[in-house]
Design an enzyme around this catalytic site. Structure first.
Site, PDB file in Angstrom:
ATOM      1  N   ARG A 189      19.665  15.052  78.532  1.00  0.00           N
ATOM      2  CA  ARG A 189      19.120  15.936  77.540  1.00  0.00           C
ATOM      3  C   ARG A 189      18.537  17.243  78.429  1.00  0.00           C
ATOM      4  O   ARG A 189      18.209  17.330  79.882  1.00  0.00           O
ATOM      5  CB  ARG A 189      17.652  15.335  77.613  1.00  0.00           C
ATOM      6  CG  ARG A 189      16.544  15.969  76.382  1.00  0.00           C
ATOM      7  CD  ARG A 189      16.962  15.793  75.089  1.00  0.00           C
ATOM      8  NE  ARG A 189      15.715  16.044  74.120  1.00  0.00           N
ATOM      9  CZ  ARG A 189      16.062  16.468  73.025  1.00  0.00           C
ATOM     10  NH1 ARG A 189      17.227  16.517  72.496  1.00  0.00           N
ATOM     11  NH2 ARG A 189      14.861  16.694  72.251  1.00  0.00           N
ATOM     12  N   THR A 241      22.731  18.215  64.871  1.00  0.00           N
ATOM     13  CA  THR A 241      23.189  17.603  66.154  1.00  0.00           C
ATOM     14  C   THR A 241      24.344  16.844  65.594  1.00  0.00           C
ATOM     15  O   THR A 241      24.831  16.820  64.522  1.00  0.00           O
ATOM     16  CB  THR A 241      21.954  16.644  66.211  1.00  0.00           C
ATOM     17  OG1 THR A 241      21.007  17.054  66.748  1.00  0.00           O
ATOM     18  CG2 THR A 241      22.376  15.316  67.430  1.00  0.00           C
ATOM     19  N   THR A 284      23.622  17.636  70.987  1.00  0.00           N
ATOM     20  CA  THR A 284      23.033  18.575  70.087  1.00  0.00           C
ATOM     21  C   THR A 284      22.665  20.100  70.962  1.00  0.00           C
ATOM     22  O   THR A 284      22.413  20.134  72.241  1.00  0.00           O
ATOM     23  CB  THR A 284      21.864  18.080  69.794  1.00  0.00           C
ATOM     24  OG1 THR A 284      21.219  19.127  68.591  1.00  0.00           O
ATOM     25  CG2 THR A 284      20.669  18.001  70.658  1.00  0.00           C
ATOM     26  N   GLY A 310      20.618  14.218  62.418  1.00  0.00           N
ATOM     27  CA  GLY A 310      19.710  14.240  61.376  1.00  0.00           C
ATOM     28  C   GLY A 310      18.221  14.324  61.879  1.00  0.00           C
ATOM     29  O   GLY A 310      17.263  13.919  61.019  1.00  0.00           O
ATOM     30  N   GLY A 311      18.011  14.758  63.103  1.00  0.00           N
ATOM     31  CA  GLY A 311      16.669  15.156  63.602  1.00  0.00           C
ATOM     32  C   GLY A 311      15.926  13.806  63.436  1.00  0.00           C
ATOM     33  O   GLY A 311      16.231  12.728  63.678  1.00  0.00           O
ATOM     34  N   SER A 323      13.139  13.244  71.795  1.00  0.00           N
ATOM     35  CA  SER A 323      14.280  13.377  70.869  1.00  0.00           C
ATOM     36  C   SER A 323      14.185  12.315  70.041  1.00  0.00           C
ATOM     37  O   SER A 323      13.366  11.369  70.177  1.00  0.00           O
ATOM     38  CB  SER A 323      15.470  13.174  71.704  1.00  0.00           C
ATOM     39  OG  SER A 323      16.536  13.200  70.860  1.00  0.00           O
ATOM     40  N   SER A 324      14.859  12.332  68.880  1.00  0.00           N
ATOM     41  CA  SER A 324      15.088  11.276  68.050  1.00  0.00           C
ATOM     42  C   SER A 324      16.411  10.559  68.075  1.00  0.00           C
ATOM     43  O   SER A 324      16.881   9.683  67.192  1.00  0.00           O
ATOM     44  CB  SER A 324      14.805  11.297  66.757  1.00  0.00           C
ATOM     45  OG  SER A 324      13.623  11.910  66.406  1.00  0.00           O
TER      46      SER A 324
END
Ligand code: GLY
Length: 589
Positions: free
Chosen positions: A125, A401, A419, A493-494, A472-473
């Site tokens: 990340r 993403t 992403t 998809g956030g 993050s998701s």
């Protein structure tokens, strides 16, 4: 099972048999079906579905871009393992799906080694630059500056993708970096045809991208974004990729690419310095583990919220006989949506980068906590968001993403979600590199407790801090059955990634669906705030009425997620790329 043709050859044959005979009116003869008719009926009753997974024996790659899936499948065929293929796909997507595939962004990779049974969660990340501060997106009156965390040089987090992919290859791969990067370099240098999807995304992002000469020079022609059928050639990106292939990650973090990124930042007052790039670190983390109806779920830990809440919601779902209630019935949707709401409320309060804040991981993923939470969920009424947790709604994440899944001949699996954040990230190409820079800093809360640039609100645990990773998701996920690989999946998809992955896992386990069926079913989503139950277009009107009768605020919106899934069934690999992005493909052999 849903989505089966109601008429099989067997039933048609039986109907014909009755229609063609001429019985005397008083004694209708019911001829016993012959053995051949029975065999035909049985054969055609065998799981004929509307949608079909790709079936393979030795290896499978599923991604949002067919060229990249082919790159991965070729690496597997040439004897590479799942990590070799995943690294090749990661670099290929950076070229062929430039709005989300990347070298200037970051993400997560889950690796399952079939030989040792070991699972690792690799965190690459983005990190906040060392000069990032809690209030960097506020003006002198303390208000959030619109767009600053999205489309300026301040939006960019220190990229992790090159470090992540090269770390994975060096740690678990078998092939040289130059070999797995060669296809990406080829597509950057020689170009490929712009698809309708890519052309649409370019058109929709022309405002932020059009600001920068370095970006227009690559993605525009004659003063407008490239159109479907145009050729996208990325010479500067090819040159950067060649440097990485030759010199490894140092080319990006310490060498000529670092120089150019730092110079780009300095020209525009951005924060990232050469020292930030040199200090970037990937982290190998312990995955989050849970169980659901006898299956084991292995998924991404913080700084993603995905794994924790996937397991938390599954723990609640285990209390209900969902298979008896029926797939996407009002009863099932209502209960699962209530569970989602409770989990997302917790997300807003507790989740952040565990290297900086304490997150009650064990508590949130415990069966005992889920048992307490389900007591709040009732059959016929909906909990208003304010009753779940008054006040503080959650930060929103945009949805551009991408995810890809790989399985090799040994059963080793790799799941990668990475992403730039929104489509094309900040829209800024670092001049001379061809590399698009992310806008991941927007995944922090610009101002904890107060609406952020999206007009939404975030928690203290996810405040901006130097060297911290934004929440993050992204939820790259494995499911194991009897300790063996059974399913690998993930999605863009956030904020909706978690619930999208949840529905793939539940569709497979609760309803016995294969990847094609599990993927093509309509999806729903509830994230506490806004207090709405979002359903995909096409959700049956009757079900919506029943949900509204329970007090659900149902909102019909466009599609959610684009999952890339592989499942092991009867010793074969079944793969399916979500048709919500028509550019994708599952390719196996
Ligand atoms: N930027 C989207 C996420 O990390 O969840």
């Amino acid at each position: 099972m849903p989505r089966k043709f109601p008429w099989t050859l067997g039933t048609l044959a039986a109907a014909l048999l009755v229609a063609c005979s001429s019985p005397p009116p008083s004694t209708p003869p019911v001829a016993a079906p012959t053995a051949a008719t029975q065999a035909a009926a049985q054969a055609y009753d065998y799981d004929l579905n509307v949608f079909h997974s790709v079936v393979a024996q030795h290896g499978m790659v599923v991604s949002e871009q067919a060229l990249a899936s082919q790159v991965g499948a070729d690496i597997l065929k040439a004897g590479g393992n799942a990590v070799d293929a995943a690294v090749a796909v990661g670099f290929a997507l950076a070229v062929t799906i430039p709005y989300s595939g990347n070298t200037g962004g970051g993400g997560f990779m889950m690796v399952h080694n079939a030989k040792t049974g070991e699972d690792v969660a690799l965190d690459f990340r983005e990190m906040a630059p060392a000069h990032a501060t809690r209030n960097m997106y506020l003006d002198d009156k303390g208000n959030v500056v619109d767009g600053k965390s999205l489309f300026t040089h301040f939006a960019v987090g220190v990229p992790g993708t090159v470090a992540g992919l090269t770390h994975a290859l060096q740690r678990w791969g078998t092939m040289p970096l130059a070999k797995v990067m060669a296809p990406a370099i080829h597509y950057a240098e020689n170009g490929y045809t712009v698809s309708t999807t890519l052309a649409n995304v370019l058109e929709h992002t022309k405002k932020p991208m059009g600001q920068w000469e370095s970006t227009r020079a690559i993605f525009w022609k004659n003063g407008a974004p490239l159109k479907q059928g145009d050729r996208l050639v990325q010479k500067d990106l090819a040159a950067s990729l060649k440097l990485i292939a030759r010199d490894g990650p140092d080319a990006f973090y310490r060498g000529p690419i670092a120089e150019k990124i730092a110079a780009e930042m300095a020209r525009h007052g951005g924060l990232i310095t050469k020292a930030d790039l040199a200090n970037y670190k990937v982290v190998e983390r312990q995955p989050i583990r849970g169980t659901y109806r006898g299956y084991e779920v292995v998924t991404m830990p913080p700084p993603s919220s995905g794994g924790i809440h996937l397991v938390q919601i599954l723990n609640m779902m285990a209390h209900w006989p969902l298979a008896d209630w029926g797939h996407n019935s009002a009863q099932s949707v209502h209960h699962v949506a209530e569970a989602m709401k409770l989990a997302y409320a917790d997300r807003s309060l507790y989740l952040g980068d565990t290297d900086f804040v304490k997150v009650p991981v064990k508590g949130l993923t415990s069966k005992a906590y889920a048992a307490e939470l389900v007591k709040k969920i009732h059959d016929n009424t909906t909990l208003p968001a304010s009753a779940v947790h008054p006040g503080n709604p959650m930060p929103y994440e945009s949805d551009q993403t991408t995810h890809f899944s790989v399985m090799d001949r040994d059963g080793s699996m790799v799941a990668v979600t990475y992403t730039l954040n929104t489509n094309f990230g900040s829209g800024i190409v670092a001049a001379g590199t061809g590399i698009l820079l992310n806008n991941e800093m927007d995944d922090f809360s610009a101002k904890p407790g107060v609406p952020n640039a999206y007009g939404l609100i975030g928690g203290d645990a996810n405040a901006v801090q130097a060297n911290k990773r934004p929440l993050s998701s992204m939820t790259p996920t494995f499911v194991l059955k009897d300790g063996k690989p059974w399913l690998v999946t993930g999605s863009p998809g956030g904020a909706r990634i978690i619930t999208t992955v949840l529905q793939i896992v539940s569709n497979a386990i609760d309803y016995g669906m294969d990847p094609a069926e599990a993927t093509t079913e309509l999806r729903f989503h509830q994230q506490w705030t806004p207090d709405e139950l979002r359903v995909e277009q096409g959700f049956p009107v009757d079900t919506i009425r029943l949900l509204k009768e329970r007090g659900e605020n149902v909102v019909v919106k466009a599609s959610m997620g684009r999952t890339q899934t592989i499942q092991v069934r009867d010793g074969k690999l079944l793969g399916f790329s979500d048709p919500r992005n028509p550019d994708g493909a599952a390719i196996g052999f």
